[in-house]
Motif scaffolding. Structure first.
Motif, PDB file in Angstrom:
ATOM      1  N   ALA A 356       0.881  -1.173   0.000  1.00 28.38           N
ATOM      2  CA  ALA A 356       0.000   0.000   0.000  1.00 28.38           C
ATOM      3  C   ALA A 356       0.910   1.212   0.000  1.00 28.38           C
ATOM      4  O   ALA A 356       2.004   1.172   0.580  1.00 28.38           O
ATOM      5  CB  ALA A 356      -0.891  -0.006   1.239  1.00 28.38           C
ATOM      6  N   TYR A 391      -3.577  -4.738  -3.399  1.00 28.50           N
ATOM      7  CA  TYR A 391      -4.984  -4.944  -3.746  1.00 28.50           C
ATOM      8  C   TYR A 391      -5.053  -5.074  -5.266  1.00 28.50           C
ATOM      9  O   TYR A 391      -4.383  -4.331  -5.985  1.00 28.50           O
ATOM     10  CB  TYR A 391      -5.798  -3.737  -3.235  1.00 28.50           C
ATOM     11  CG  TYR A 391      -7.286  -3.850  -3.482  1.00 28.50           C
ATOM     12  CD1 TYR A 391      -8.022  -4.883  -2.899  1.00 28.50           C
ATOM     13  CD2 TYR A 391      -7.946  -2.933  -4.293  1.00 28.50           C
ATOM     14  CE1 TYR A 391      -9.385  -4.999  -3.129  1.00 28.50           C
ATOM     15  CE2 TYR A 391      -9.309  -3.033  -4.523  1.00 28.50           C
ATOM     16  CZ  TYR A 391     -10.025  -4.076  -3.949  1.00 28.50           C
ATOM     17  OH  TYR A 391     -11.382  -4.181  -4.177  1.00 28.50           O
ATOM     18  N   ASP A 394      -5.434  -1.870  -7.127  1.00 32.44           N
ATOM     19  CA  ASP A 394      -4.662  -0.713  -6.645  1.00 32.44           C
ATOM     20  C   ASP A 394      -3.451  -0.572  -7.574  1.00 32.44           C
ATOM     21  O   ASP A 394      -2.371  -1.085  -7.303  1.00 32.44           O
ATOM     22  CB  ASP A 394      -4.228  -0.933  -5.187  1.00 32.44           C
ATOM     23  CG  ASP A 394      -3.428   0.239  -4.627  1.00 32.44           C
ATOM     24  OD1 ASP A 394      -3.093   1.162  -5.394  1.00 32.44           O
ATOM     25  OD2 ASP A 394      -3.117   0.227  -3.414  1.00 32.44           O
TER      26      ASP A 394
END
Length: 551
Positions: A356, A391, A394
């Protein structure tokens, strides 16, 4: 097994007699059950294992994801390829329970499967599925992919976990004293309970507790209020009543804020996160008290017992030999995936967790000159391994992953592994000498991966965030980027400061110590293992939930 009058099938310890239903979108109980994506699942999996060890009267409620989160494969050029493969779970028992809930104005059939506590030594876990021939295809897809990217599907998943989970508990006749929401995904349960208890909010409040994991407002799930209403999230309550009950004013429904207004008590997942959460939410009216219970991981599942045994008996040769063996064994996976032979005598840095943006996987590579010098250092050689799942939609995080894959092609001592799940996670922790954790402060609510790294003889090197603030004593049991007034820094300034300090500590403290003073290095490793052993074992955490949240 009688599922119509369900009781936890082992003797309950007296302090833990209160009945608890624990709702979570994901559970990482053991590698064969792939229904998790990252830290939230690792946490709830450890919680269930500790509930089993402590003999607590607790059951887990989750969802059986047909395709899991996704399978992380590779394209021909080694970059990330997202695959959806059906999972087979012969070890789950069919409870025979089937019932209907309403989603988007029509009935959806739900069945419940059961993970027996003895299968993986965890508290009883019930998993809901809509993948049934009685359902149309759209309804079947609700339980196909964890955190489906389609907004309507995601809301349907929230309804299934909350409303479906609460209804399952009624089917089981379990009658819990406490409904514990691990994150707000299952908050729709509150509306089901509101109807069940005669439209009495206080009756729901008495039973509901909520754990929040997100240290910034933008990260908390919000959905269009009308969409939630049409999907059946509010169990048929008129919108005016929903607004009045949850204090919703605009056209966005904030799941976490509503949970804070409906719960008797809430908690953050580290002491720092408790403070951040209180500061973040206290500007809103009608929220409950927010306590803090620091996340932890299950020592019996994660720790290398032989390493601990050698440390406890002061068997230096045994300790060195064991860590060497653990590294060698893990490096077999690296050579299988990356075609590179790593050396167990070389300092090995591992960065592995969910990809992330704020976790900054690529931070150490951003100073190109220093990174090249570090990788070419013959006096103090270094090996680096990256792993983790972004993800699946993402794209900036996937881009980061692919950047590191392409970068690794230039260096014989850099590797990127795929398939970061419980099994690989444990092996990479055993492979590492340094567990690198460099999130932007204060965006990591807890970040528990370093706990299990320490349980396997790895030294934490981290920015000052999450659980680390309660653990690291710099130079004694780990290494810390010294915190500064980040609040008054821009993001580029913060990144530049952290990067400079990271290299400074690595080049001037960690590397000389590892190679020139192995006895002191080993003592730091052992200090970390001991300091994590009790305070960050999930038995402490599961006990605190009973003492602080459920009482």
């Amino acid at each position: 097994m009688n599922f119509s009058r369900f009781q936890v099938p082992f003797p309950i310890d007296e302090p833990y007699a209160k009945k608890v239903a624990y709702f979570s979108m994901e559970f990482a109980v053991h590698q064969p059950l792939k229904i998790y994506s990252g830290g939230l699942g690792y946490l709830s999996g450890s919680h269930l294992r500790s509930a089993y060890e402590l003999r607590q009267n607790l059951i887990g409620i989750g969802i059986l994801w047909k395709y899991g989160y996704y399978d992380q494969a590779r394209n021909p050029d080694q970059t990330l390829n997202v695959q959806w493969n059906e999972k087979i779970y012969n070890f789950l028992e069919d409870t025979g329970i089937k019932f209907q809930i309403e989603i988007h104005g029509h009935p959806v059939w739900v069945k419940a499967l059961y993970l027996n506590p003895e299968t993986f030594k965890s508290a009883p876990l019930f998993l809901l599925s809509t993948d049934l021939p009685e359902n149309d295809y759209v309804s079947q897809t609700i339980t196909h992919r964890l955190y489906d990217a389609n907004v309507a599907t995601k809301v349907a998943q929230f309804i299934l976990l909350g409303v479906g989970g609460a209804k399952l508990i009624d089917e089981l006749n379990f009658n819990p004293d406490v409904y514990h929401l691990n994150e707000a995904h299952g908050f729709s349960a509150a509306f089901y309970l509101y109807r069940k208890f005669g439209f009495n909010k206080e009756e729901v409040k008495r039973r509901l507790v909520f754990t929040t994991h997100t240290p910034e407002e933008a990260g908390n799930e919000k959905h269009n209020l009308d969409l939630c209403y049409k999907m059946g999230y509010f169990c048929g309550l008129p919108l005016e009543e929903v607004r009045q009950l949850t204090g919703t004013t605009g056209d966005q429904f904030d799941h976490s804020l509503s949970a804070l207004r409906f719960a008797r008590l809430a908690n953050g997942v580290s002491q720092l996160h408790g403070e951040v959460s209180r500061k973040m939410w206290n500007k809103y009216e009608g929220i409950c008290e927010i306590k803090a219970i620091t996340n932890a991981q299950n020592w019996h599942y994660w720790a290398d017992k032989q390493l601990y045994n050698f440390a406890d008996t002061h068997n230096e040769a045994g300790f060195i030999d064991r860590k060497n063996y653990l590294k060698k064994r893990a490096f077999e996976i690296v050579s299988d995936q990356a075609g590179k032979i790593f050396d167990p005598n070389v300092l090995t840095i591992v960065w592995a967790r969910r990809f992330a943006g704020y976790k900054r996987a690529d931070l150490i590579t951003r100073d190109k000159e220093r990174f090249r010098a570090l990788m070419a250092n013959t006096k103090y050689p270094v090996q680096i391994i990256w792993a983790g799942k972004p993800y699946p939609v993402d794209y900036p995080a996937i881009n980061d992953f692919n950047f590191l894959v392409n970068l690794s092609k230039e260096f014989p001592n850099v590797a990127v592994c795929t398939g970061y799940e419980l099994g690989l996670s444990k092996r990479l922790k055993q492979a590492s000498d340094i567990w690198l954790n460099n999130p932007r402060v204060p965006r990591e609510a807890s970040g528990t991966s370093g706990m299990t790294a320490a349980m396997n003889g790895s030294v934490n090197f981290s920015t000052h965030d999450g659980w680390i603030c309660e653990f690291i004593n710099h130079g004694n049991n780990g290494f810390l980027v010294p915190p500064v007034d980040y609040e008054n820094m821009s993001t580029p300034e913060q990144d530049a400061y952290d990067l400079e300090k990271l290299y400074d500590i690595l080049e001037n403290q960690i590397l000389p110590l590892y190679y020139e003073n192995p006895n002191v290095w080993r003592q730091i490793v052992i200090n970390g293992m001991r300091d994590v052993r009790w305070q960050f074992d999930s038995n402490r955490m599961a006990k605190e939930y009973y003492e602080i949240m459920y009482k």
